[in-house]
Enzyme design. Sequence first.
Site, PDB file in Angstrom:
ATOM      1  N   HIS A   1      33.363 -10.776 -29.408  1.00  0.00           N
ATOM      2  CA  HIS A   1      32.199 -10.049 -30.072  1.00  0.00           C
ATOM      3  C   HIS A   1      32.632 -10.219 -31.504  1.00  0.00           C
ATOM      4  O   HIS A   1      33.604 -10.265 -31.888  1.00  0.00           O
ATOM      5  CB  HIS A   1      32.007  -8.743 -29.560  1.00  0.00           C
ATOM      6  CG  HIS A   1      31.702  -8.694 -28.108  1.00  0.00           C
ATOM      7  ND1 HIS A   1      30.425  -8.899 -27.830  1.00  0.00           N
ATOM      8  CD2 HIS A   1      32.122  -8.304 -27.117  1.00  0.00           C
ATOM      9  CE1 HIS A   1      30.098  -8.384 -26.732  1.00  0.00           C
ATOM     10  NE2 HIS A   1      31.362  -8.205 -26.111  1.00  0.00           N
TER      11      HIS A   1
ATOM     12  N   CYS B   1      28.937 -13.438 -31.892  1.00  0.00           N
ATOM     13  CA  CYS B   1      27.759 -13.047 -32.835  1.00  0.00           C
ATOM     14  C   CYS B   1      28.418 -13.172 -34.189  1.00  0.00           C
ATOM     15  O   CYS B   1      29.192 -12.757 -34.714  1.00  0.00           O
ATOM     16  CB  CYS B   1      27.403 -11.660 -32.450  1.00  0.00           C
ATOM     17  SG  CYS B   1      26.723 -11.477 -30.689  1.00  0.00           S
TER      18      CYS B   1
END
Length: 471
Positions: free
Chosen positions: A163, A204
Amino acid sequence: SSSSSSSSSRAAAPASESAEMRAAAAALCALAALAGGAAGERREWAVLVAGSRGYWNYRHHADVCHAYHTLRARGIPDERIITMMYDDVAAALQNPFQGSLYNRPTDGSDAIDVYKGCKKDYTGSDVTPETFMAVLTGDARRAGGPVLNSTEEDDVFINFADHGAPGLVAFPRGTLHARRLLRAFEVMHSKKMYRNLVFYLEACESGSMFANLPEDRNIYAVTAANGRESSYATYCPPMDDRVNGKHINTCLGDEFSVHWLEDTDSEASGGKETLLEQFKRVRDNTRKSHVMDFGDVNQISSEDISDFLGIAGDDSEPMRRAIRAHPYQVHESALVDSRDVPLVSKMYRYMREPSKESQAELHAEIQHRKDTDELFEKIARALLENEDEVSEVLTSPPPAAPTEWDCHEAAHEAFMDYCTKDHTWSDYSLKYSATLLALCEKLADKIPGGGHEDMVLRSIATACDPMLAVA
């Protein structure tokens, strides 16, 4: 809790004995690696990292184990591949195939277990930003295990799946900020640790990690997304998470990672695919985010992928044979925003396996998201009076050209200190790191001469009563 045998044996040993064993292993790996090539001979090195933990991050572990097997099948020796993963997924109670991981669905019973034989150099609490930096810069003493022992004759490949948020990527505990990674590259460059370096990043807002990457350091970076959007998981419920007749109940891979891996696996024997050709193919096939490239694009992108990923062999390797026989196909509904994977996974698990446990798990996830939304709205309202500005910092993409990185790093760390139970952002709450950056930018404009950082930090501390921590 780690499920690997190496991790278990390490935990059982006394601390001093464990440290000695790891130091000895690192020395042996270094000797083996140095012996593997004559002076002046170019060699490939690789560092593969899954920076997450928990069953709902199954895909990151599967991506990295798939990458490991791909590089091994293409001829890169084990001693020149270094892996890091928390290693708590294969043995998770939710896993219907205990001790196995799969990176693509199957209709029949011919699924390939990428966890089988997957090397695990660093697991559990050893998977940290500090260890990663030590591995990259060749600091064996600090790493306590194998590190890059590459030279200016060698090519280095780094793959990181986890992430992210603007200017950072997450680890099971802790955060690696872009500026720290770029400093590590400078150390590697000054120590002449590579001829060319290629970095594939799955996260992301991953494009924000390389926005300031110099173009004259022989480094080429490719990211799953630009600096203002999520990356996406693939092979997800409800349609594409079935393996050997069973639903995994979470996503098997990441869209960008699966594309570059399956493209590499399908390269013809003796092929000469370039990095630029792979970039264009992966970019065009990735539907949900914008694949980007940075750094020394003009020079390095013309190099063959074999210089970094090894040379394609014949079709005897099982994964290569399977991908060439059954190219990537996925339903649109099986592409999920990375930050929504826990919710989607728990929802389908409850629908397929209704029980008090699966119901409680789903309700807890929904409540966590609600609490997180309310907490960041509280932080924003403490700093902004205009409703439009509050809505903007909560819902808009990150600022296009941010400058308040000192403030953002301090605010990001303050949230972990004041607002989390284990000094860790959740998969969902991490999206609001962009809100903290937006608040830093807005207040810097409103308060000339400084002071805005302290205001942001105070608002976080005030909003986050430790007894009410939600992340």
